[in-house]
Design a protein around this motif. Structure first.
Motif, PDB file in Angstrom:
ATOM      1  N   MET A   1       0.732  -0.974   0.109  1.00 25.52           N
ATOM      2  CA  MET A   1       0.082  -0.022   0.103  1.00 25.52           C
ATOM      3  C   MET A   1       0.920   1.057  -0.066  1.00 25.52           C
ATOM      4  O   MET A   1       1.758   1.384   0.912  1.00 25.52           O
ATOM      5  CB  MET A   1      -0.784   0.145   1.198  1.00 25.52           C
ATOM      6  CG  MET A   1      -1.598   1.159   1.606  1.00 25.52           C
ATOM      7  SD  MET A   1      -2.776   1.304   2.840  1.00 25.52           S
ATOM      8  CE  MET A   1      -2.027   0.807   4.051  1.00 25.52           C
ATOM      9  N   LYS A   2       0.617   2.221  -0.976  1.00 25.70           N
ATOM     10  CA  LYS A   2       1.365   3.269  -1.090  1.00 25.70           C
ATOM     11  C   LYS A   2       0.547   4.382  -0.424  1.00 25.70           C
ATOM     12  O   LYS A   2      -0.586   4.674  -0.799  1.00 25.70           O
ATOM     13  CB  LYS A   2       1.793   3.634  -2.523  1.00 25.70           C
ATOM     14  CG  LYS A   2       2.612   4.662  -2.615  1.00 25.70           C
ATOM     15  CD  LYS A   2       3.149   4.922  -4.100  1.00 25.70           C
ATOM     16  CE  LYS A   2       4.038   6.232  -4.098  1.00 25.70           C
ATOM     17  NZ  LYS A   2       4.670   6.276  -5.588  1.00 25.70           N
ATOM     18  N   VAL A   3       1.260   5.252   0.592  1.00 24.89           N
ATOM     19  CA  VAL A   3       0.719   6.115   1.137  1.00 24.89           C
ATOM     20  C   VAL A   3       1.401   7.652   1.114  1.00 24.89           C
ATOM     21  O   VAL A   3       2.770   7.718   1.014  1.00 24.89           O
ATOM     22  CB  VAL A   3       0.527   6.064   2.611  1.00 24.89           C
ATOM     23  CG1 VAL A   3      -0.016   7.058   3.393  1.00 24.89           C
ATOM     24  CG2 VAL A   3      -0.129   4.792   2.983  1.00 24.89           C
ATOM     25  N   ASP A   4       0.668   8.536   0.684  1.00 26.88           N
ATOM     26  CA  ASP A   4       1.193   9.741   0.435  1.00 26.88           C
ATOM     27  C   ASP A   4       2.004  10.413   1.817  1.00 26.88           C
ATOM     28  O   ASP A   4       1.270  10.229   2.856  1.00 26.88           O
ATOM     29  CB  ASP A   4      -0.033  10.951   0.302  1.00 26.88           C
ATOM     30  CG  ASP A   4       0.479  12.077  -0.048  1.00 26.88           C
ATOM     31  OD1 ASP A   4       1.292  12.820   0.822  1.00 26.88           O
ATOM     32  OD2 ASP A   4       0.240  12.879  -1.142  1.00 26.88           O
ATOM     33  N   PRO A   5       2.982  10.868   1.687  1.00 26.30           N
ATOM     34  CA  PRO A   5       4.003  11.366   2.913  1.00 26.30           C
ATOM     35  C   PRO A   5       3.139  12.027   3.804  1.00 26.30           C
ATOM     36  O   PRO A   5       3.280  12.141   4.995  1.00 26.30           O
ATOM     37  CB  PRO A   5       5.196  11.794   2.318  1.00 26.30           C
ATOM     38  CG  PRO A   5       5.412  11.287   0.922  1.00 26.30           C
ATOM     39  CD  PRO A   5       4.002  11.150   0.418  1.00 26.30           C
ATOM     40  N   GLU A   6       2.609  13.171   3.147  1.00 24.92           N
ATOM     41  CA  GLU A   6       1.688  14.233   4.154  1.00 24.92           C
ATOM     42  C   GLU A   6       0.507  13.408   4.712  1.00 24.92           C
ATOM     43  O   GLU A   6       0.365  13.790   5.901  1.00 24.92           O
ATOM     44  CB  GLU A   6       1.031  15.407   3.062  1.00 24.92           C
ATOM     45  CG  GLU A   6       2.323  16.112   2.631  1.00 24.92           C
ATOM     46  CD  GLU A   6       1.632  17.348   1.727  1.00 24.92           C
ATOM     47  OE1 GLU A   6       0.580  17.507   1.828  1.00 24.92           O
ATOM     48  OE2 GLU A   6       2.336  17.698   0.829  1.00 24.92           O
ATOM     49  N   VAL A   7      -0.246  12.593   4.124  1.00 26.51           N
ATOM     50  CA  VAL A   7      -1.259  11.852   4.861  1.00 26.51           C
ATOM     51  C   VAL A   7      -0.562  11.004   5.980  1.00 26.51           C
ATOM     52  O   VAL A   7      -1.079  10.801   7.095  1.00 26.51           O
ATOM     53  CB  VAL A   7      -1.881  10.857   3.954  1.00 26.51           C
ATOM     54  CG1 VAL A   7      -2.931  10.027   4.584  1.00 26.51           C
ATOM     55  CG2 VAL A   7      -2.537  11.862   2.862  1.00 26.51           C
ATOM     56  N   LEU A   8       0.661  10.171   5.781  1.00 27.92           N
ATOM     57  CA  LEU A   8       1.209   9.705   6.770  1.00 27.92           C
ATOM     58  C   LEU A   8       1.568  10.362   7.924  1.00 27.92           C
ATOM     59  O   LEU A   8       1.664   9.889   8.966  1.00 27.92           O
ATOM     60  CB  LEU A   8       2.337   8.793   6.145  1.00 27.92           C
ATOM     61  CG  LEU A   8       3.248   7.920   7.057  1.00 27.92           C
ATOM     62  CD1 LEU A   8       2.417   6.794   7.636  1.00 27.92           C
ATOM     63  CD2 LEU A   8       4.386   7.319   6.508  1.00 27.92           C
TER      64      LEU A   8
END
Length: 86
Positions: free
Chosen positions: A1-8
């Motif tokens: 699963m790839k998560v946007d760094p800002e969301v993380l």
């Protein structure tokens, strides 16, 4: 699963706030998190037309991924499904 760094980064900050709130109020570790997740699931299910089976599949997959990432062994056997979220 790839998560946007800002969301993380945002999610990590929220998790830290939850842990601090639990400690500050003398609550059991995880109580606020579980309650918050239940509320988010219900809101998401209502807002997106998801059903309980879809959500339990997603939760099971995420829990298994976290266990594998952390080097833990998965306790769920093939075909085991968690209880439906209400």
């Amino acid at each position: 699963m790839k998560v946007d760094p800002e969301v993380l980064t945002c999610a990590t900050g929220l998790l830290q706030m939850v842990r601090e709130a639990e400690r500050a109020n003398g609550w059991q570790a995880g109580d606020l998190m579980r309650t918050t997740l239940r509320l988010l699931v219900v809101a998401g299910a209502d807002g997106h037309g998801w059903n309980a089976d879809d959500l339990t599949d997603e939760v099971r997959d995420l829990v298994e991924a976290v266990r594998k990432t952390n080097g833990g062994e998965t306790t769920a056997s093939a075909g085991t499904r968690p209880a439906a979220l209400h």
